[in-house]
Every structure is written in C-alpha cells, then in structure tokens.
Design a protein around this motif. Structure first.
Motif, PDB file in Angstrom:
ATOM      1  N   ARG A  18      17.738  23.101  21.753  1.00 46.56           N
ATOM      2  CA  ARG A  18      18.699  24.750  21.448  1.00 46.56           C
ATOM      3  C   ARG A  18      17.819  25.010  22.975  1.00 46.56           C
ATOM      4  N   LYS A  25      13.174  27.675  10.698  1.00 49.34           N
ATOM      5  CA  LYS A  25      13.328  27.133   9.354  1.00 49.34           C
ATOM      6  C   LYS A  25      13.174  28.711   9.150  1.00 49.34           C
ATOM      7  N   ASP A  33      15.478  30.741   8.880  1.00 53.25           N
ATOM      8  CA  ASP A  33      16.623  31.601   8.224  1.00 53.25           C
ATOM      9  C   ASP A  33      16.959  30.927   6.752  1.00 53.25           C
ATOM     10  N   SER A  63      14.468  30.226  14.622  1.00 50.87           N
ATOM     11  CA  SER A  63      15.404  29.622  13.662  1.00 50.87           C
ATOM     12  C   SER A  63      16.068  28.210  14.633  1.00 50.87           C
ATOM     13  N   VAL A 121      20.062  27.803  14.518  1.00 53.45           N
ATOM     14  CA  VAL A 121      20.928  28.884  15.053  1.00 53.45           C
ATOM     15  C   VAL A 121      20.129  29.341  15.720  1.00 53.45           C
ATOM     16  N   ASP A 125      18.254  31.582  16.735  1.00 56.17           N
ATOM     17  CA  ASP A 125      16.622  32.931  15.883  1.00 56.17           C
ATOM     18  C   ASP A 125      15.525  32.998  17.342  1.00 56.17           C
ATOM     19  N   SER A 151      16.309  37.566  18.166  1.00 53.85           N
ATOM     20  CA  SER A 151      17.254  37.337  16.839  1.00 53.85           C
ATOM     21  C   SER A 151      17.289  38.541  16.043  1.00 53.85           C
ATOM     22  N   ASN A 182      18.990  38.355  13.039  1.00 51.90           N
ATOM     23  CA  ASN A 182      18.245  38.902  11.802  1.00 51.90           C
ATOM     24  C   ASN A 182      16.473  38.908  11.057  1.00 51.90           C
TER      25      ASN A 182
END
Length: 435
Positions: A35, A156, A158, A192, A195, A197, A203, A205
């Motif tokens: 990522r 993780k 999320d 994450s 995703v 983040d 992020s 979130n």
C-alpha cells in the motif's frame, strides 16, 4: 507516543532513510508495504501488471498489494514472506531503502539482517490480537540493534471497528514493554493497510487520531548520517606499497573511515599494538587533502615506518578502545546448529578475523517478561544471549552503544565459513536485562 489532537508537523527531512518492517504472520505487513509503494506512486507499470496477473492466478478478484514485496515465487505460492526483501523508492521529500523482514519466529535471524543498518523499525500488530510474543521479539531486536526510531503500526483497525480504545490499549502495552528495553520513544499509528487508512492519506474513519500517517512520519523523522562527531576510527583494509620509481617510499594504509575525522598532523595510535605516529598525508581518490571524514574511503600516510597491517585499527591517540582478548557481548544466534560453550570459532571484527573460543554463555534472553535465563549451556537458532568470547589475539572493540560498526562482529564456523552469530559488544541492553 504520538499525540492524538491536532495535525502533526515534523522536522525537516533528510536525503535517505533506511528502515525495516517486521510483524507476526498475517499481521498485514506485506500489504502495508505494498500500500505504501502503491499509494506513493512508487510502483512501475510492469510491476503492477505482474501483481494483477499473479492475483488472478491465485483466484483473487482484486490485486493483492502484498505481492509487491513477496518477490520469490515460492513465497507467493505459500502466501508467506520467508526472506528479507529490499525495496528502493522515493517521494518528493526523501529517498528510502526498505527491508521487509519475515514474520515467522524461525526467521527472526532475518530481521537481524534487515534491522542491522536501519535507522527506523516499523513493527506491525493486528488490532484484533494485540501485542504477542513475536511483537515483543521484534521490539527486542530493534532495541538490541540500537535502531534509533521505533514505530508501532496497529493494523486492521477496520476489523476492530476503528475504536480508539483498542488502539490506546495496544499502544500503551507496547510502549511499556519498549520502555523496559530502554527505547526512549515509540510512535504509534492506527492504520488499515488493506483500506489505506493512515498509510499515505489521513483516515476519515479515525478522526480521533491527529498524529502523522505512516508516510508522513517516514518522510519527516529526524535521521542523522553525520558520523563525523563520533570517535574517529579507520579499520585498515589494505597496505599500499606501489614500489614505483615515482613513489619509491610510498606506504599508505587504506580503508573506509568508520566514524569521525582524521587530519594531517594528527597523532594516531595503531591498535592493538599501541604504536603511535602522526599523519603525514591523506589521499582521497588519488588527491591529497588536509582532512577526511566518515564515510570516505581514504589512504593515510604516517610519518614513521611502523608495523601496520590489514585488520589493525587507526584511532586518535588517547581516544581508542582498550585492546583485550575477552569480548563481552550480546549475540543473536543465526545458524541452524547450536552454539555451545567451548566451541572454537572465528571472530570477524571490521577488517580483522581472529581465532576464538566461546568461553561462556552467561544467559539466554526469555522474551516473556524480559528475563535472562542463566547459563543455558548453548544457544539455538534465533536465540539471543549474553556471551564471553576469548580471542587468540587482542581486539580493539568499541561498545556497540557507542558505534554500531566498530562495536559489532560476526562469529563464523572455521570449518565451512558459515555465519554462526551476530554480536554486539558491551554491556547488556535494557533496564530489566542482566547477564
């Protein structure tokens, strides 16, 4: 630990950062690195196409970012990372050399390789599992190798509902353990990797977190490559005597300056013999200079015709380690065969290799509670222990805490040249570790 309010602003960046990643199996380490490479636009088109093909071959609907770091076919087929994978990438602010190390406990020795030259260690944990034994092992190795910066990436998030209390609990436990090891500061980041983040972009979130993203921290963490303020050291690699009509009396001592600086007219001592002289000249790439600094490769010329050979250490007079035949050290055993008391070995320190014997194995580090198990008798693969090595000749070894280069050494099997252990000379590390 990083604060949780307000966007973070770090110090100015430097040109290059070497960092190592580590984590337990399935913590998502390779996905994080993938990522990081993908979102920072550090992936070439043909590399991305290869990842897409490999992902389809494995029956996956979306490209598997982990494949950007799992470079070996066997690793891809098994779905695990089994070796140190080095990756080179850059952003507008900094260049990076990344050592992605394996997660299995039996490959702990590979992390020693990856972290030995790192200025930062990034340790992943799964938010659902928290700190586990392998997490503590990786933190211990980072502390043992005196890696200046330690980052905890709680991955993780999320799958943990992006809950702040989950992150806070894990960060607190890890930081407490790192403090026992003597690590001055830990930067904890909730992420994450799947995703994206807080890897490259903040992020949406986790608005309760106000610290840096992983890339922000990597780009701005202060890293100094200036070794010129350290105690000056030149391990002699070659003695140069051209014996030409132009230079009939030329005798130079060549090597790479490990730390500090040397200047013409400076008095130096040759270790382990203790002979002294003054520097009459310094050659760098065939040109005479008045001063040279780490990490330049140089040739020093001395005023006196004294005995200097490959493996000797040139230091400023009055500023060198005492040459001894006993080396007290912490070692990480990397060979499959055990290391036992009384075993005959070769010890390689900088450019010098001498015969030696394992005189004592004083303790083996048990990571649960950071305690030292006394007199284990032997060390097996991936063990970390305190030893005393008796050498056939005196060695001038710095404490590893003072110099990662002149304080480190290798133990080698004299029969076949296999590396047995990586050693860090000096007292035990960490407030709770004795031996």
């Amino acid at each position: 630990m990083s604060g949780s309010t307000g966007r973070w602003a770090g110090p100015s960046a430097t040109a290059l950062l070497r960092f190592a990643t580590a984590g337990s199996v399935d913590d998502g380490k390779s996905t994080l690195v993938g990522r990081l490479l993908y979102d920072s636009k550090s992936v070439l088109t043909d590399q991305w196409e290869a990842v897409e093909r490999a992902s389809r071959h494995r029956g996956q609907d979306a490209p598997d970012l982990a494949l950007l770091t799992d470079g070996l076919r066997a690793e891809r087929e098994q779905g695990i990372t089994i070796d140190v994978a080095y990756r080179y990438f850059a952003t507008a602010r900094r260049r990076f050399i990344l050592a992605d190390t394996p997660g299995h406990v039996q490959y702990t020795r590979n992390m020693v390789t990856g972290a030995s030259t790192a200025e930062l260690a990034l340790v992943l944990v799964d938010a659902r599992h928290g700190v586990v034994e392998q997490t503590r092992r990786h933190a211990t190795i980072a502390a043992l190798l005196r890696v200046p910066h330690l980052v905890l990436a709680v991955n993780k998030m999320d799958l943990a509902g992006y809950e702040a209390r989950v992150f806070a609990r894990i960060a607190e436990e890890f930081t407490a353990y790192a403090t026992e090891l003597g690590v001055p500061e830990v930067t904890a980041i909730p992420i994450s990797a799947l995703v994206g983040d807080n890897v490259v972009e903040p992020s949406a979130n986790m608005d309760w977190y106000g610290g840096p993203t992983v890339l922000e921290h990597l780009e701005t963490v202060p890293v100094s490559h200036d070794l010129t303020g350290c105690h000056a050291r030149l391990p002699v690699q070659y003695v140069i005597r051209p014996r030409t009509a132009e230079h009939p009396d030329y005798r130079g001592y060549a090597g790479q300056i490990a730390a500090g600086a040397f200047r013409v007219g400076q008095e130096v001592t040759v270790l382990p013999s203790g002979a002294t002289s003054r520097i009459s000249g310094i050659d760098v790439l065939g040109e005479a200079v008045g001063e040279a600094r780490a990490p330049q490769s140089v040739t020093l010329l001395l005023e006196d015709d004294i005995d200097v050979a490959r493996g000797d250490l040139l230091v400023p007079s009055g500023d060198g380690p005492v040459a001894r035949r006993d080396v007290e050290a912490t070692v990480c055993h990397v060979a499959d065969a055990p290391l036992a008391v009384g075993q005959r070995v070769l010890l390689k320190h900088t450019t010098r290799t001498v015969r030696a014997i394992v005189a004592e194995i004083r303790s083996r580090l048990v990571l649960d509670g950071i305690v030292a198990h006394p007199e284990p008798g032997q060390l097996v693969a991936n063990d970390i222990g305190r030893v005393r090595i008796r050498t056939a000749e005196p060695l001038a070894v710095d404490a590893y805490a003072d110099s990662r280069r002149t304080g480190s050494f290798l133990l080698i099997d004299p029969a076949d040249g296999t590396t047995l252990a990586a050693g860090m000379a000096g007292p035990a590390f960490g407030a709770a570790v004795t031996g």
